[in-house]
Structure formats: structure tokens, C-alpha cells
Design a protein around this motif. Sequence first.
Motif, PDB file in Angstrom:
ATOM      1  N   ASN A  50      -9.123 -10.509  56.064  1.00 18.65           N
ATOM      2  CA  ASN A  50     -10.044  -9.398  56.286  1.00 18.65           C
ATOM      3  C   ASN A  50     -10.194  -8.556  55.016  1.00 18.65           C
ATOM      4  O   ASN A  50     -11.302  -8.165  54.652  1.00 18.65           O
ATOM      5  N   GLY A  51      -9.082  -8.299  54.330  1.00 15.14           N
ATOM      6  CA  GLY A  51      -9.140  -7.549  53.071  1.00 15.14           C
ATOM      7  C   GLY A  51      -9.974  -8.267  52.030  1.00 15.14           C
ATOM      8  O   GLY A  51     -10.754  -7.649  51.298  1.00 15.14           O
ATOM      9  N   ARG A  52      -9.820  -9.581  51.984  1.00 17.26           N
ATOM     10  CA  ARG A  52     -10.597 -10.388  51.033  1.00 17.26           C
ATOM     11  C   ARG A  52     -12.089 -10.310  51.373  1.00 17.26           C
ATOM     12  O   ARG A  52     -12.934 -10.194  50.482  1.00 17.26           O
ATOM     13  N   LEU A  53     -12.424 -10.336  52.653  1.00 19.47           N
ATOM     14  CA  LEU A  53     -13.815 -10.231  53.079  1.00 19.47           C
ATOM     15  C   LEU A  53     -14.407  -8.878  52.684  1.00 19.47           C
ATOM     16  O   LEU A  53     -15.528  -8.812  52.165  1.00 19.47           O
ATOM     17  N   VAL A  54     -13.637  -7.801  52.898  1.00 20.32           N
ATOM     18  CA  VAL A  54     -14.100  -6.464  52.522  1.00 20.32           C
ATOM     19  C   VAL A  54     -14.317  -6.394  51.013  1.00 20.32           C
ATOM     20  O   VAL A  54     -15.338  -5.879  50.538  1.00 20.32           O
ATOM     21  N   LEU A  55     -13.366  -6.917  50.249  1.00 21.30           N
ATOM     22  CA  LEU A  55     -13.479  -6.895  48.793  1.00 21.30           C
ATOM     23  C   LEU A  55     -14.670  -7.715  48.314  1.00 21.30           C
ATOM     24  O   LEU A  55     -15.434  -7.278  47.450  1.00 21.30           O
ATOM     25  N   GLN A  58     -17.811  -5.800  49.037  1.00 18.37           N
ATOM     26  CA  GLN A  58     -17.954  -4.704  48.081  1.00 18.37           C
ATOM     27  C   GLN A  58     -18.435  -5.227  46.728  1.00 18.37           C
ATOM     28  O   GLN A  58     -19.289  -4.618  46.094  1.00 18.37           O
ATOM     29  N   ALA A  59     -17.862  -6.340  46.285  1.00 16.41           N
ATOM     30  CA  ALA A  59     -18.257  -6.913  44.996  1.00 16.41           C
ATOM     31  C   ALA A  59     -19.717  -7.345  45.029  1.00 16.41           C
ATOM     32  O   ALA A  59     -20.470  -7.102  44.077  1.00 16.41           O
ATOM     33  N   LEU A  60     -20.143  -7.967  46.123  1.00 16.14           N
ATOM     34  CA  LEU A  60     -21.531  -8.395  46.259  1.00 16.14           C
ATOM     35  C   LEU A  60     -22.460  -7.180  46.290  1.00 16.14           C
ATOM     36  O   LEU A  60     -23.500  -7.171  45.624  1.00 16.14           O
ATOM     37  N   SER A  61     -22.050  -6.161  47.032  1.00 17.10           N
ATOM     38  CA  SER A  61     -22.858  -4.940  47.099  1.00 17.10           C
ATOM     39  C   SER A  61     -22.946  -4.277  45.723  1.00 17.10           C
ATOM     40  O   SER A  61     -24.021  -3.825  45.320  1.00 17.10           O
ATOM     41  N   ALA A  62     -21.828  -4.221  45.015  1.00 18.20           N
ATOM     42  CA  ALA A  62     -21.828  -3.617  43.675  1.00 18.20           C
ATOM     43  C   ALA A  62     -22.754  -4.392  42.743  1.00 18.20           C
ATOM     44  O   ALA A  62     -23.538  -3.796  41.994  1.00 18.20           O
ATOM     45  N   GLU A  63     -22.664  -5.709  42.803  1.00 17.42           N
ATOM     46  CA  GLU A  63     -23.521  -6.531  41.940  1.00 17.42           C
ATOM     47  C   GLU A  63     -24.993  -6.342  42.299  1.00 17.42           C
ATOM     48  O   GLU A  63     -25.840  -6.158  41.427  1.00 17.42           O
ATOM     49  N   GLY A  66     -26.210  -2.877  41.211  1.00 15.73           N
ATOM     50  CA  GLY A  66     -26.045  -2.542  39.807  1.00 15.73           C
ATOM     51  C   GLY A  66     -24.836  -1.679  39.486  1.00 15.73           C
ATOM     52  O   GLY A  66     -24.776  -1.082  38.422  1.00 15.73           O
ATOM     53  N   ARG A  67     -23.865  -1.608  40.426  1.00 12.11           N
ATOM     54  CA  ARG A  67     -22.657  -0.833  40.144  1.00 12.11           C
ATOM     55  C   ARG A  67     -21.665  -1.706  39.387  1.00 12.11           C
ATOM     56  O   ARG A  67     -21.696  -2.917  39.471  1.00 12.11           O
ATOM     57  N   LYS A  68     -20.769  -1.079  38.664  1.00  8.78           N
ATOM     58  CA  LYS A  68     -19.786  -1.816  37.883  1.00  8.78           C
ATOM     59  C   LYS A  68     -18.401  -1.813  38.525  1.00  8.78           C
ATOM     60  O   LYS A  68     -17.459  -2.347  37.984  1.00  8.78           O
ATOM     61  N   SER A  69     -18.274  -1.190  39.704  1.00 10.89           N
ATOM     62  CA  SER A  69     -16.973  -1.140  40.363  1.00 10.89           C
ATOM     63  C   SER A  69     -17.147  -1.233  41.873  1.00 10.89           C
ATOM     64  O   SER A  69     -18.248  -1.096  42.394  1.00 10.89           O
ATOM     65  N   VAL A  70     -16.021  -1.471  42.545  1.00  4.39           N
ATOM     66  CA  VAL A  70     -16.018  -1.535  44.000  1.00  4.39           C
ATOM     67  C   VAL A  70     -15.143  -0.396  44.538  1.00  4.39           C
ATOM     68  O   VAL A  70     -14.318   0.148  43.834  1.00  4.39           O
ATOM     69  N   ASN A  71     -15.346  -0.074  45.803  1.00  9.96           N
ATOM     70  CA  ASN A  71     -14.575   0.973  46.459  1.00  9.96           C
ATOM     71  C   ASN A  71     -13.353   0.366  47.110  1.00  9.96           C
ATOM     72  O   ASN A  71     -13.412  -0.138  48.222  1.00  9.96           O
ATOM     73  N   LEU A  72     -12.212   0.409  46.429  1.00 10.35           N
ATOM     74  CA  LEU A  72     -10.985  -0.192  46.953  1.00 10.35           C
ATOM     75  C   LEU A  72     -10.389   0.587  48.108  1.00 10.35           C
ATOM     76  O   LEU A  72      -9.561   0.056  48.839  1.00 10.35           O
ATOM     77  N   GLU A  73     -10.816   1.818  48.314  1.00  4.73           N
ATOM     78  CA  GLU A  73     -10.326   2.600  49.437  1.00  4.73           C
ATOM     79  C   GLU A  73     -10.668   1.946  50.774  1.00  4.73           C
ATOM     80  O   GLU A  73      -9.971   2.121  51.748  1.00  4.73           O
TER      81      GLU A  73
END
Length: 77
Positions: A50-55, A58-63, A66-73
Motif C-alpha cells: 500500500n505504501g508503494r502504491l501511494v508513493l 505521488q510520483a506520477l502526480s508530481a511528474e 510538473g512538481r519535483k517532489s512527492v508528499n511523503l507525509e
Amino acid sequence: MTKNKLSDLNNHLFAQLERLDDEELTSEQLTQEIERSKAITSVASKIIDNGRLVLDAQALSAEYNGRKSVNLELLNG
């Protein structure tokens, strides 16, 4: 409602490893700990998935945005 974090999962896994390493366990107690370990491992795997799916989301959304980071919270709920 639980408020566990991924760091808590790590602590639980190491605690279980320590219980398995207890040389004073009887054969029956060791068998019980092995069964407990299997259950913990199964749940831990789902939490990690589940954590991997969230990450990944987030990475797909950031890409995409146009964001350069993800929300690890979000990984800690």
C-alpha cells in the motif's frame, strides 16, 4: 483508529525477529512464534504494498503536474 507509521512497522518486525531468536523457547512456543511471524509478515507485506502504491501515485502526480517532489507525509497517514 490506529495511528501507526511505517517506522512502527519496522519496530514490530524487529521485535518479532527477537522473539524468534529467543533460545529459551520450547518447541511449542517456537511453533507459535513462527505462526505469528507468518501472520505479521502477511500483514506487513500488504502495508508495504500500500505504501508503494501511494508513493507511485505521488510520483506520477508530481511528474504529471510538473512538481519535483512527492508528499511523503501521505505514507504515514
